[in-house]
Design a protein around this motif. Structure first.
Motif: not given
Length: 113
Positions: A78-82, A87-88
């Motif tokens: 998912d792009p949000a997870v990516h 960021l992390a």
């Protein structure tokens, strides 16, 4: 937990209490190569024989034996997870590859216990 390995091939081993037998298969390859024995020393010998037979059979038929995975991994997520993973990684001062490898290794080790 330390995996049983021979010639670069790891084994997944289980015990069947009903039949009082250890059974296993070579892990990390698509070919299905199994072995079994009723005691540990015979199990190790059966594992070694299974690997040797696999390599020899592949040689005889002109097939390259499969090896454990190369280390290249392609994921579709998912792009949000990516975005959160990038960021992390950035906040921890690591590349996404470095950060992902550490996270995957940590979780794989936890699951193996």
């Amino acid at each position: 937990m330390k995996a049983m390995t021979y010639k670069g091939y790891p084994a997944k081993v289980e015990f069947d209490p009903d039949d009082a037998v250890f059974f296993g298969r070579i892990a990390g390859i698509r070919d299905v190569i199994g072995f079994h024995a009723d005691n540990v020393s015979d199990l190790i010998a059966a594992f070694h024989e299974a690997v040797d037979d696999y390599i020899e059979t592949c040689r005889k038929v002109g097939k390259e034996p499969q090896k454990a995975y190369s280390g290249n991994l392609m994921l579709r997520i998912d792009p949000a997870v990516h975005s959160k993973a990038v960021l992390a990684a950035e906040l921890s001062g690591k590349s996404l590859n470095q950060w992902s490898e550490e996270v995957l290794a940590r979780e794989a080790e936890r699951q193996a216990k």
